[in-house]
Motif scaffolding. Structure first.
Motif, short mmCIF file in Angstrom:
data_model
loop_
_atom_site.label_atom_id
_atom_site.label_comp_id
_atom_site.label_asym_id
_atom_site.label_seq_id
_atom_site.Cartn_x
_atom_site.Cartn_y
_atom_site.Cartn_z
N ALA A 1 0.85 -1.20 0.00
CA ALA A 1 0.00 0.00 0.00
C ALA A 1 0.88 1.24 0.00
O ALA A 1 1.91 1.29 0.68
N ASP A 2 0.47 2.23 -0.75
CA ASP A 2 1.19 3.51 -0.80
C ASP A 2 0.77 4.42 0.34
O ASP A 2 1.53 5.30 0.74
N ALA A 3 -0.45 4.22 0.83
CA ALA A 3 -0.98 5.08 1.89
C ALA A 3 -1.95 4.29 2.75
O ALA A 3 -2.58 3.34 2.28
N ILE A 4 -2.07 4.73 4.00
CA ILE A 4 -3.09 4.20 4.89
C ILE A 4 -3.93 5.36 5.39
O ILE A 4 -3.41 6.45 5.62
N GLY A 5 -5.21 5.11 5.54
CA GLY A 5 -6.12 6.14 6.04
C GLY A 5 -6.72 5.73 7.36
O GLY A 5 -7.09 4.57 7.55
N VAL A 6 -6.79 6.68 8.27
CA VAL A 6 -7.38 6.46 9.58
C VAL A 6 -8.47 7.50 9.79
O VAL A 6 -8.23 8.70 9.64
N VAL A 7 -9.67 7.05 10.13
CA VAL A 7 -10.81 7.94 10.30
C VAL A 7 -10.85 8.48 11.73
O VAL A 7 -10.86 7.72 12.69
N VAL B 1 -2.83 9.26 6.18
CA VAL B 1 -3.92 10.18 5.88
C VAL B 1 -4.93 10.17 7.03
O VAL B 1 -5.50 9.12 7.35
N ALA B 2 -5.16 11.32 7.64
CA ALA B 2 -6.20 11.48 8.65
C ALA B 2 -7.48 11.86 7.91
O ALA B 2 -7.55 12.89 7.25
N VAL B 3 -8.49 11.01 8.03
CA VAL B 3 -9.74 11.15 7.29
C VAL B 3 -10.81 11.65 8.23
O VAL B 3 -10.97 11.12 9.34
N GLU C 1 -13.44 23.47 13.44
CA GLU C 1 -12.07 23.99 13.27
C GLU C 1 -11.13 23.40 14.32
O GLU C 1 -9.98 23.10 14.04
N GLU C 2 -11.64 23.24 15.55
CA GLU C 2 -10.83 22.68 16.62
C GLU C 2 -10.43 21.24 16.32
O GLU C 2 -9.26 20.84 16.50
N GLU C 3 -11.37 20.44 15.87
CA GLU C 3 -11.06 19.05 15.53
C GLU C 3 -10.12 18.98 14.33
O GLU C 3 -9.22 18.13 14.29
N LEU C 4 -10.30 19.87 13.38
CA LEU C 4 -9.38 19.94 12.24
C LEU C 4 -7.96 20.21 12.72
O LEU C 4 -7.01 19.55 12.28
N ALA C 5 -7.80 21.14 13.62
CA ALA C 5 -6.47 21.47 14.17
C ALA C 5 -5.87 20.26 14.89
O ALA C 5 -4.66 20.00 14.78
N GLN C 6 -6.70 19.50 15.60
CA GLN C 6 -6.21 18.31 16.29
C GLN C 6 -5.77 17.23 15.30
O GLN C 6 -4.79 16.52 15.54
N MET C 7 -6.47 17.12 14.20
CA MET C 7 -6.07 16.18 13.14
C MET C 7 -4.71 16.56 12.57
O MET C 7 -3.82 15.72 12.41
N HIS D 1 0.28 15.23 12.58
CA HIS D 1 1.34 15.30 11.56
C HIS D 1 1.24 14.18 10.53
O HIS D 1 2.23 13.53 10.22
N PRO D 2 0.02 13.95 10.00
CA PRO D 2 -0.08 12.97 8.92
C PRO D 2 0.52 13.56 7.65
O PRO D 2 0.80 14.77 7.58
N THR D 3 0.71 12.73 6.66
CA THR D 3 1.15 13.22 5.36
C THR D 3 0.08 14.12 4.76
O THR D 3 0.38 15.13 4.13
N ALA D 4 -1.19 13.71 4.95
CA ALA D 4 -2.31 14.45 4.37
C ALA D 4 -3.53 14.35 5.27
O ALA D 4 -3.64 13.43 6.09
N ILE D 5 -4.46 15.30 5.09
CA ILE D 5 -5.77 15.20 5.69
C ILE D 5 -6.78 15.05 4.55
O ILE D 5 -6.61 15.64 3.48
N GLN D 6 -7.79 14.25 4.78
CA GLN D 6 -8.85 14.03 3.80
C GLN D 6 -10.13 14.55 4.42
O GLN D 6 -10.58 14.04 5.44
N ILE D 7 -10.72 15.59 3.81
CA ILE D 7 -11.87 16.26 4.41
C ILE D 7 -13.01 16.39 3.40
O ILE D 7 -12.78 16.56 2.21
#
Length: 192
Positions: A22-28, A58-60, A66-72, A76-82
């Motif tokens: 896998a190139d990436a893993i996502g965690v919800v 990837v944090a999904v 906004e507060e939860e976004l900041a916590q995501m 320090h994931p590579t990316a966030i998926q929103i």
């Protein structure tokens, strides 16, 4: 073909997905009731820490906070998926992947888009919309929605996405991955 295994809830599944290619893993995190695969931030951090430096994390989230976004982002994931159309006044320090579905305009204020009509519910993607997104997007398009070992090869040959994203298609039950299905899915995607 690049592959993201999403909805990871256990360290052992993340390690296996990485080993299988896998190139990436996502965690919800913070799903707002949309996903049964949501994990607490501490567990997300442990899962991200379990993979090596060449596997994207990837944090999904479906959060509107906004507060939860900041916590995501603080994970320090590579990316966030929103899926919520957050606006970033400054560089958030991570790549931004936006989830879009039929009727949504193609955003340009992100690093990639995921075409997923069901927004993480595992319903089949719409081929016409996915093709149009790939054709007109100036950024990478990731295909998701109802992908399985049985249909991923055809989907890749038909749509030509930048990457594919799977969660329920490689599970024993919600949040628990089937390692044989992960390996077979990655092989099928790479062979397409």
């Amino acid at each position: 073909m690049r592959v993201k295994i999403c909805g990871i809830t256990r360290v052992e599944d993340a390690r296996f997905a990485e080993k299988a290619g896998a190139d990436a893993i996502g965690v919800v995190v913070y799903s707002g009731g949309v996903s049964r695969r949501v994990v607490p931030l501490e567990q997300a951090r442990a899962i991200f820490d379990a993979v090596g430096p060449f596997t994207a994390t990837v944090a999904v989230s479906h959060t509107k906070s906004e507060e939860e976004l900041a916590q995501m982002i603080a994970l320090h994931p590579t990316a966030i998926q929103i899926s919520h159309p957050f606006k970033f006044e400054k560089d958030p320090g991570v790549k931004v992947i936006r989830v879009i579905g039929r009727g949504d305009p193609l955003p340009e204020d992100c690093d990639a888009v995921i075409v997923d009509d069901s927004h993480g519910k595992g319903k089949a993607y719409n081929p016409s919309y996915a093709l149009a997104a790939v054709k007109h997007s100036t950024i990478p398009v990731i295909l998701a929605g109802g992908l399985t070992l049985g249909n991923v090869g055809d989907a890749i040959r038909r749509i030509h996405p930048y990457a594919v994203d799977v969660a329920s298609g490689v599970e024993e039950r919600p949040g628990i991955k089937d390692h044989k299905k992960i390996a077979a899915f990655i092989t099928a995607a790479q062979e397409a």
